[in-house]
Scaffold this motif. Sequence first.
Motif, mmCIF file in Angstrom:
data_model
loop_
_atom_site.group_PDB
_atom_site.id
_atom_site.type_symbol
_atom_site.label_atom_id
_atom_site.label_comp_id
_atom_site.label_asym_id
_atom_site.label_seq_id
_atom_site.Cartn_x
_atom_site.Cartn_y
_atom_site.Cartn_z
ATOM 1 N N GLU A 53 3.062 -5.436 -7.009
ATOM 2 C CA GLU A 53 1.865 -4.624 -7.159
ATOM 3 C C GLU A 53 1.696 -3.738 -5.938
ATOM 4 O OE1 GLU A 53 -2.383 -6.257 -7.273
ATOM 5 O OE2 GLU A 53 -1.675 -6.428 -9.338
ATOM 6 N N ILE A 54 1.350 -2.491 -6.178
ATOM 7 C CA ILE A 54 1.116 -1.536 -5.093
ATOM 8 C C ILE A 54 -0.293 -0.976 -5.242
ATOM 9 C CG2 ILE A 54 1.854 0.610 -4.000
ATOM 10 C CD1 ILE A 54 4.644 0.150 -5.080
ATOM 11 N N ASP A 55 -1.049 -0.993 -4.158
ATOM 12 C CA ASP A 55 -2.350 -0.332 -4.138
ATOM 13 C C ASP A 55 -2.144 1.100 -3.649
ATOM 14 O OD1 ASP A 55 -4.292 -2.310 -4.987
ATOM 15 O OD2 ASP A 55 -3.709 -3.409 -3.187
ATOM 16 N N VAL A 56 -2.384 2.045 -4.537
ATOM 17 C CA VAL A 56 -2.256 3.463 -4.194
ATOM 18 C C VAL A 56 -3.619 3.941 -3.711
ATOM 19 C CG1 VAL A 56 -1.552 5.737 -4.991
ATOM 20 C CG2 VAL A 56 -0.486 3.690 -5.966
ATOM 21 N N VAL A 57 -3.695 4.305 -2.437
ATOM 22 C CA VAL A 57 -4.973 4.662 -1.817
ATOM 23 C C VAL A 57 -4.943 6.121 -1.383
ATOM 24 C CG1 VAL A 57 -5.448 2.306 -1.069
ATOM 25 C CG2 VAL A 57 -4.175 3.839 0.434
ATOM 26 N N ARG A 109 -4.388 0.689 -8.745
ATOM 27 C CA ARG A 109 -3.390 -0.371 -8.671
ATOM 28 C C ARG A 109 -2.223 -0.029 -9.585
ATOM 29 N NH1 ARG A 109 -6.547 -4.179 -9.396
ATOM 30 N NH2 ARG A 109 -6.716 -4.850 -7.231
ATOM 31 N N LEU A 110 -1.002 -0.073 -9.034
ATOM 32 C CA LEU A 110 0.213 0.189 -9.789
ATOM 33 C C LEU A 110 0.981 -1.113 -9.937
ATOM 34 C CD1 LEU A 110 2.114 2.298 -11.115
ATOM 35 C CD2 LEU A 110 3.228 2.536 -8.877
ATOM 36 N N GLU A 111 1.135 -1.599 -11.169
ATOM 37 C CA GLU A 111 1.842 -2.845 -11.438
ATOM 38 C C GLU A 111 3.283 -2.534 -11.822
ATOM 39 O OE1 GLU A 111 -0.281 -4.991 -14.396
ATOM 40 O OE2 GLU A 111 -2.168 -5.009 -13.264
ATOM 41 N N ARG A 139 0.841 -1.192 0.000
ATOM 42 C CA ARG A 139 0.000 0.000 0.000
ATOM 43 C C ARG A 139 0.878 1.244 0.000
ATOM 44 N NH1 ARG A 139 -3.947 0.993 5.009
ATOM 45 N NH2 ARG A 139 -4.465 -1.173 4.495
ATOM 46 N N ALA A 140 0.449 2.248 -0.721
ATOM 47 C CA ALA A 140 1.142 3.533 -0.754
ATOM 48 C C ALA A 140 0.119 4.641 -0.921
ATOM 49 C CB ALA A 140 2.171 3.562 -1.879
ATOM 50 N N TYR A 141 0.592 5.863 -0.681
ATOM 51 C CA TYR A 141 -0.280 7.026 -0.806
ATOM 52 C C TYR A 141 0.238 7.922 -1.928
ATOM 53 C CZ TYR A 141 -1.992 5.450 3.706
ATOM 54 O OH TYR A 141 -2.527 4.688 4.718
ATOM 55 N N PRO A 142 -0.643 8.677 -2.575
ATOM 56 C CA PRO A 142 -0.202 9.527 -3.684
ATOM 57 C C PRO A 142 0.887 10.503 -3.258
ATOM 58 C CG PRO A 142 -2.608 9.418 -3.570
ATOM 59 C CD PRO A 142 -2.088 8.773 -2.331
ATOM 60 N N GLU A 143 1.895 10.620 -4.141
ATOM 61 C CA GLU A 143 3.005 11.558 -3.982
ATOM 62 C C GLU A 143 3.901 11.226 -2.803
ATOM 63 O OE1 GLU A 143 1.367 15.464 -3.879
ATOM 64 O OE2 GLU A 143 0.526 15.339 -5.898
ATOM 65 N N VAL A 155 -9.386 -8.684 -8.199
ATOM 66 C CA VAL A 155 -8.035 -9.082 -8.586
ATOM 67 C C VAL A 155 -7.125 -8.975 -7.374
ATOM 68 C CG1 VAL A 155 -6.058 -8.606 -10.074
ATOM 69 C CG2 VAL A 155 -8.374 -8.330 -10.971
ATOM 70 N N LYS A 156 -6.270 -9.962 -7.203
ATOM 71 C CA LYS A 156 -5.241 -9.948 -6.166
ATOM 72 C C LYS A 156 -3.969 -10.528 -6.749
ATOM 73 C CE LYS A 156 -3.914 -9.149 -1.922
ATOM 74 N NZ LYS A 156 -3.923 -7.792 -1.375
ATOM 75 N N ARG A 157 -2.854 -9.926 -6.427
ATOM 76 C CA ARG A 157 -1.562 -10.394 -6.938
ATOM 77 C C ARG A 157 -0.661 -10.780 -5.762
ATOM 78 N NH1 ARG A 157 1.072 -9.623 -11.890
ATOM 79 N NH2 ARG A 157 -0.508 -8.100 -12.527
ATOM 80 N N ILE A 158 0.013 -11.923 -5.882
ATOM 81 C CA ILE A 158 0.984 -12.348 -4.873
ATOM 82 C C ILE A 158 2.312 -12.655 -5.562
ATOM 83 C CG2 ILE A 158 -0.790 -13.318 -3.358
ATOM 84 C CD1 ILE A 158 0.168 -16.104 -4.330
ATOM 85 N N THR A 159 3.363 -12.744 -4.769
ATOM 86 C CA THR A 159 4.699 -13.037 -5.280
ATOM 87 C C THR A 159 5.243 -14.273 -4.591
ATOM 88 O OG1 THR A 159 5.126 -10.706 -5.706
ATOM 89 C CG2 THR A 159 7.036 -12.155 -5.598
ATOM 90 N N ALA A 160 5.813 -15.182 -5.370
ATOM 91 C CA ALA A 160 6.443 -16.390 -4.825
ATOM 92 C C ALA A 160 7.938 -16.330 -5.082
ATOM 93 C CB ALA A 160 5.857 -17.643 -5.469
ATOM 94 N N THR A 161 8.708 -16.619 -4.073
ATOM 95 C CA THR A 161 10.163 -16.596 -4.183
ATOM 96 C C THR A 161 10.742 -17.941 -3.769
ATOM 97 O OG1 THR A 161 10.420 -15.729 -1.937
ATOM 98 C CG2 THR A 161 10.248 -14.122 -3.717
#
Length: 844
Positions: A391-395, A367-369, A300-304, A744-750
């Motif tokens: 993926e980052i959800d900009v809220v 959503r920012l991919e 999650r992130a915020y604008p600017e 939609v939901k995105r996850i990362t596997a390492t």
Amino acid sequence: MNGWMQMLTFGQTAASSGVDAKPQAAGGDELVTYRLGRLEQFDDPRWLWLGVAVAAVLLVVFVAWQYRRESVALPRWATLVLGALRLVAFAGAIVFFLEPLKRTDQEIVTESRVAVLVDASQSMAVEDEKVGDDAGLSRSDAVLRALQDSPLIKELRSQHDVTVAVFDADVRRVAQWKRDKAATGGRGTPPENAAAESTGEGDAVRDADRDQRSRLFEALKPSGAETRLGDALAAALADQAGGPLAGIYAFSDGGQNLGVDPLAVADAAALAKSPIVTVGVGSTAPRRNLRLQELIAPSRAYPEDKVAVRALVQGEGYAGRTFDVELYAREGEGAAEVRIGQEQVTLEAEGETVPVEFDIEPAAIGRLELEARIVAPPDDQYGDDNRRSAEIDVVETSTKVLLIASGATRDYRFLRNQLKRDRHANVDVWLQMSPPGISQDADKVLEAFPSTKEELFDYDVIVAFDPDWTQLDAQQVDLLEQWVAEEAGGLIVVAGPVHTASWVQSPEHGKIRALYPVEFQQRMTLLDDGLYGSQTPWQIEMTREGIEADFLWLGDTPEESRDRWSRFPGVFGCYAVKGPKPGAQVYGRYSDPEAGISVERPVYFADQFYGAGRVFYMGSGELWRLRTLDPGYYERLYTQLVRHVSQGRLLRGSSVGRLLVERDRYFVGDTVVVRAQLSTPSREPLDVPRVSARVTGPNNQGVNIDLIADESRPGNFVGQFTVSNEGSYRIELAPPEQTDEPLVKRITATVPDLEFAETRRNEELLTAIAARSGGKYYASPQLAATGDSALPPAGELIESRAETKILRGKPDEAFAESLNQWLLAVICGALCSEWLLRRLLKLA
């Protein structure tokens, strides 16, 4: 000599069925045996034989003396006949005394067995094997061919029962076959054909074998994050199921990275006379691979806001070289991809992992991919791992938090001040034991828990430090439960020594206890209370899931976080609970060995989904002690926890529902639990038995998974899938009748570094294991299957250690009665004949 005297087996095999004997069943060939029952009454039968021999000699001497004295009045033939008749009577008496018995015994054959162990860790996915004309096979595929297409299994089955198990962090049995007595060990017949020929059970047997082959194929998929070769060998050696262990076959690249020393197990195998045959897979040459190990970005992130995005780059065979790493971004579905950054990375040492940091400032809400790519050289052997996504959800909205505490503890004060400084957070407080009108550095000070939906449902997160839930009435408890379950509220609860014990036993607070991811004791004792505190601090022992959970990281990478947690002295207490609830996830335990009322140590960190919401539990309110290392650690941890539990609130404005997972980052091989809360266009809970979601992996191959309706919560659905490759996974769910607005939901596997820190075959270890256990080492699965001029095929190495036991039957009563009648007839006949002859010869 003793065994011969005890057995006196005069009979032969009466019947031979040829059926395999099972160790647990009394089945096998029937043997008719004749024994002397009197011998079984003596521990040492030599004394009985000595007594019988002495008695026989004395009787012979007596008869000879008697008839020699009378021989002057008898013809010679009469002396011999009379003496013989007397000896026959005495002999019959001796035989009667020895008690001849007839038994029908059973011969039980317990077949020996061999254990075939196959490495299923992630390093077995490396594609450096060649079988025939097929090059570039993965190591697991090469082993699968050796087991399915070569005569290895058939040759083993010709002498043994065969068990196949896979191992990584643990051992799992996946297939087993009984010994095939009809098998000749010939070359080229697949195991399932041999099974059908030997048993003659036709289609049923072939179907069972095909099922085992299918399970074997699935089980050999490399997914384990660890390789515990020594543990697997020890487990096979200790397994007592079935017959005697004749030997072990281990297919592995030798990548031992955790667990018991395999050489110590090899020594134990030598003592047990169970040799280990090791079969190496993989290349001994170093590979050339440039790999983007992971792309780390906040969920999650915020604008600017300035956001740090880190790419972890690892290389093998490229020490001292410099490469470009590019970062691309796309703002939602269908938008154009834009390169937003480019950095250079230099790999100083072989196998080193180097972070590359990009600073970005999201502008648009949504959503920012992101995708990071390495500009790899042409000689990179594995191009599939040169890019990673995040993926980052900009809220736009701020997070509204309610802090509840029975008193102004340090954790409460530090978190209150932190949230008050955060321009993206609004914080209200309710100090339960404070007098009315007290001043607090917060947006609003409550005098009671919210009592209406409008008041409570406005909050995104509630953090409760040792709360006194008895101050809530029944309506407020119902509101809290509804806020979590239906409004996706995030709840962080911290147990404490003051008020927790006052409500965990209360029948009126069952709904409160249901929210917690741990089970409380039904009956508290003084012993339980004594388990809470300690005089010295004890570290929080992270589970594997806790190490992987990025919301518990104290650093930018897993390694940095583990280092910082290891430097944390720990906490002094942890509330004693019974254990985690079914379905809850434990992330950390209190490491004091004297604490706890069960085998496992007390739960310190745990969470669970409750409906659409999430509840995170802590065993005590002492995380403020992290500030002794660095105040930033405490602030970072609580910021991540607040965002973690409130992720469901990001989608509260959706008209179709929410799609949730336990975390955004997983290791390959992990199971991802997917939860959905869905509604109809009229905002009623969706009432269908199941819905389908589409999971698209890093190779753009998709698979559908079913989410089953939760009968206890209308509109809630649960499903799961396993991540099998590293990279980004996209989960998309289109609710029925609303396909134009998918979730939609995105996850990362390492992949953990344990498996790829060294991928070359450890020939030295595999050779030593075989040599010290009395086995042989084969450099490839193909060589093990066929052998060469120096080594026979591996299937012919280990000889059978089948054990044969005799199950004694009951004496044949009809035989004993008949024999006694005959003995009585012989004895009486001899004595009567002697008496009659003496009368005729006019002897006294």
